[in-house]
Scaffold this active site. Structure first.
Site, mmCIF file in Angstrom:
data_model
loop_
_atom_site.group_PDB
_atom_site.id
_atom_site.type_symbol
_atom_site.label_atom_id
_atom_site.label_comp_id
_atom_site.label_asym_id
_atom_site.label_seq_id
_atom_site.Cartn_x
_atom_site.Cartn_y
_atom_site.Cartn_z
ATOM 1 N N CYS A 187 4.459 2.304 -3.848
ATOM 2 C CA CYS A 187 2.892 2.476 -3.533
ATOM 3 C C CYS A 187 2.738 3.846 -3.176
ATOM 4 O O CYS A 187 1.368 4.191 -3.327
ATOM 5 C CB CYS A 187 2.359 1.438 -2.422
ATOM 6 N N GLU A 221 -2.411 -3.599 2.420
ATOM 7 C CA GLU A 221 -1.803 -2.322 1.696
ATOM 8 C C GLU A 221 -1.782 -2.279 0.325
ATOM 9 O O GLU A 221 -1.085 -3.194 -0.174
ATOM 10 C CB GLU A 221 -0.655 -1.722 2.332
#
Lengths: 491, 491
Positions: B267, B230
């Site tokens: 994120c 990710e």
């Protein structure tokens, strides 16, 4: 049949992308109708399809009739799946506005189509793994568009099936560019298809060299894409002593048929048979040799694959310790596969990586072990496999269940007292083991699970009900199974 | 904390493999007990864990207390999943011995663990995405062993949590090597872990450069393995005019908090805000600027990340057409992130790839469009995203639902009238968009779905009932949901 140029490929994918933006809004019922119409149009091609497929593939009529049934059956199975609708894995977590310290939002998730899928037709299944085969059926079912590269070994067959799909799209009132059919003998065509920025995923069934090349290309793209390549395997068969003692002849008969069916051109053909040295094994080898010698050589799919079999078989037979046990009593003609059984001691097999490679054709190697430990060493030495088979009496099976555990490390399907060929198209099928059997062991290329390759989950947070797909709306209008706050149900 | 040597890594994976062969036979209930015991042992670490994590990460106490709750909550959620048991996707197709032309065998499929998983701790979540974070919890839940490489920014925190896991394993009577904790500042450690032949998959949360390097290494192995990386994104927020007209100030307040929370080190932090030039947008920018100027700079996780923010922010601000709109009225001290808002015209953004890159920290860029078409051009120009957000009144949302369709092309989660930060851990979460947000959009790294990364289906054909896992036995002893001949149920 001219190879598609870069310009044609570019146009095909741009058109596919436009079609995708419309097709993804098609309901499950509409997609099911498309798949059923494609099946009907393939049936409408009648004997012409079978005649041309026989000419191009050299496969016998009965096999191709069966394969046509499998192809239309697959399309209908995916239609059933779409009509039932629960395959989208709808999941709903409802809001808790007064949760402390923070409110919980409303979250809903389901599977959505990836986009444009490039499908490579396979030579060994001119219908069921080609133009309207399992990859195309599952991609269309997922709501994706499909660009097929016809296998050069059966261009006319592929063209006919493509025409059936085009007719079906027209009859269903759907955009033509949902499906595109291209030709390509040269590797450049495949490369351009995989590298095109509008390609979202690739499906391939064929050789390790072909599949691995596509996988490497796709991994090196600026935006890497998944390649679902099924690249075959040697499908070990473990022969346990008590089973050989009680039914050596019938096991030999079953395996001889499985090894030589369709000239051995199945990715699940048993390539190695592993037994423990004993009178029973000797007896089994005699029976198997006798059956193999009676089986006539059959013409292979095309000259390239026949030459390759000839070459690989020769290489295999000259390896240290390898003995030819039997071959057909009938001489092989041009492009025919000579049914062949050889044997080797376990220690020679373990030392020689060449013997671990697939020989694509009617060939199998018997591996003679001194004891069960050697059998386990063989299993542990193997690369990823589509299948493994254990032939055993029930009691000895339960006594040696550690063998099943060993196989679970790298095998996709484990068969007890059967043959690996005959891959059933159903919900519970897994056709895919760890690398190099396939490039992604999380997925299957046969059965309804194949649809999962071409979708990805998207979560919709705080959406008004009107903006949700039917699958996620509060009233569950499609009456599908959903996971609501962690509980399965239709409420 | 010395970097793990190659010998230590080799030993760790050999030990893990041995532990795996035992651990995979552990029942769902036993694994659930392990996860709950790990949660309890983390709680037992008490204030020491929080104090050390505060020292190492510079995150405030409240945030770390929340993160600890999230970490133990994740472990317990997976325990719930295991106790319920249906997550294995058990599927049964029963035999039809008299089917024509060929009998149908009995086929049963479920998910089995992959093996040894290498987990890279993330710097920005020293607890929830690190040593006992979501990757470790989901891998252990899957029945896999875990080798964690601690993030060098919080070695002591990681070591404490590792000790809690070791204690839990001991209390549960399970092999110690189910979990291994290694240190590694140098890239060589990560490389050796990914390249080790006994590593079966990798989980990573962090930068694009780090994740892509691991993905490339893993793709180039003799046996490629999946890397679930990710790698963040810029998380576009679409601001529709009617919403700005009716509630510019509250939207600005919500976004200012989301952009600057934890020094912008999420994120899912909103990196670009896309609006249409108008009085409302000007009004919104004024409100946002006012809030941002009042927010104090906060210390970032470690000096490297702070230097990087400083550098990326400077680069972003000197791009053609970029105007600084506001920054904190308080001067930033060493290693603090200066809260910053800039703006740019859509055409300048479209022309400049640098502006499409994530600036990791308390920074967001407002993109001013001339009309809705330009807004759509922006969306279409974006790479894969973890999230996208639409701020809109209900009526304008329904009028512009094509925007939602546009986002479905490359976004993992779409939020209406909320903020992208605050990733809920639940069944319906999807934390993963198309590349480069993640390396495999089929999977999520947050929520119960994360377990699916570490398992693969295996089909068992013609197995005697005694040899089947409980999940597939005829009597359904675990009372789980199964697909039997295509129908969901518990029979």
């Amino acid at each position: 049949m001219k190879d598609a140029t870069y310009t044609e490929i570019d146009e095909a994918l741009k058109n596919a992308q436009e079609a995708f933006l419309a097709y993804r809004h098609t309901s499950g019922k509409q997609k099911a109708n498309l798949l059923r119409t494609i099946a009907a149009e393939i049936e409408n091609l009648g004997s012409e399809l079978i005649t041309i497929a026989m000419e191009e593939s050299h496969l016998p009529e009965a096999r191709l009739l069966g394969e046509r049934g499998r192809t239309t059956g697959q399309l209908k199975l995916f239609a059933d799946l779409l009509e039932e609708g629960s395959w989208v894995e709808a999941s709903i977590d409802t809001a808790i506005p007064d949760r402390q310290p923070l409110p919980k939002p409303d979250l809903r998730k389901m599977l959505f189509p990836l986009g444009n899928i490039v499908v490579f037709g396979a030579s060994n299944f001119p219908l069921a793994f080609s133009t309207a085969g399992g990859d195309t059926a599952s991609a269309l079912a997922a709501g994706c568009t499909v660009v097929v590269k016809a296998h050069p070994a059966h261009p006319e067959t592929s063209g006919l099936v493509a025409k059936a799909i085009a007719t079906a799209l027209e009859k269903c009132g759907l955009p033509q560019h949902i499906f595109t059919h291209l030709y390509g003998k040269h590797i450049e065509v495949g490369k351009n298809l995989v590298m095109h920025p509008l390609t979202n995923a690739v499906a391939f069934t064929g050789s390790y060299i072909g599949g691995k090349a596509l996988f490497d290309l796709a991994s090196q793209r600026k935006v890497p894409i998944p390649v679902f390549a099924e690249m075959g395997s040697i499908n070990p068969v473990l022969l346990l002593p008590d089973a050989l003692k009680s039914r050596a002849e019938s096991i030999a008969q079953q395996l001889a048929n499985s090894i030589t069916a369709s000239a051995g051109q199945f990715c699940t053909k048993a390539g190695i048979l592993i037994g423990i040295e004993s009178n029973e094994l000797t007896d089994f080898i005699q029976h198997l040799s006798s059956f193999i010698s009676q089986i006539k050589p059959a013409t292979m799919l095309y000259d390239g694959i026949a030459n390759n079999y000839d070459y690989q078989r020769k290489i295999a037979l000259v390896q240290t310790g390898v003995n030819l046990e039997a071959q057909s009593a009938t001489e092989a003609q041009k492009d025919e596969a000579m049914p062949t059984i050889a044997s080797v001691m376990a220690q020679d097999f373990l030392k020689n990586p060449t013997l671990h490679e697939e020989v694509f054709g009617a060939y199998a190697l018997i591996i003679k072990c001194k004891h069960k430990d050697e059998m386990q060493q063989i299993i542990q030495s193997l690369e990823g496999q589509l299948t493994a088979t254990i032939i055993a009496e029930k009691e000895e099976l339960l006594k040696h269940k550690d063998l099943v555990d060993d196989l679970k490390n790298n095998v996709g399907r484990i068969i007890i007292n059967g043959v690996p060929t005959g891959v059933e198209v159903c919900h519970s099928m897994q056709h895919g083991g760890t690398f190099p059997a396939t490039t992604d062991a999380h997925f299957t290329s046969v059965g309804t699970g194949a649809i999962k390759r071409f979708v990805r989950p998207i979560c919709l947070q705080n959406f008004p009900d009107e903006l949700l797909p039917s699958e996620l709306q509060a009233s569950n209008p499609l009456n599908i199974w959903r996971l609501t706050n962690g509980k399965w149900g239709k409420d």
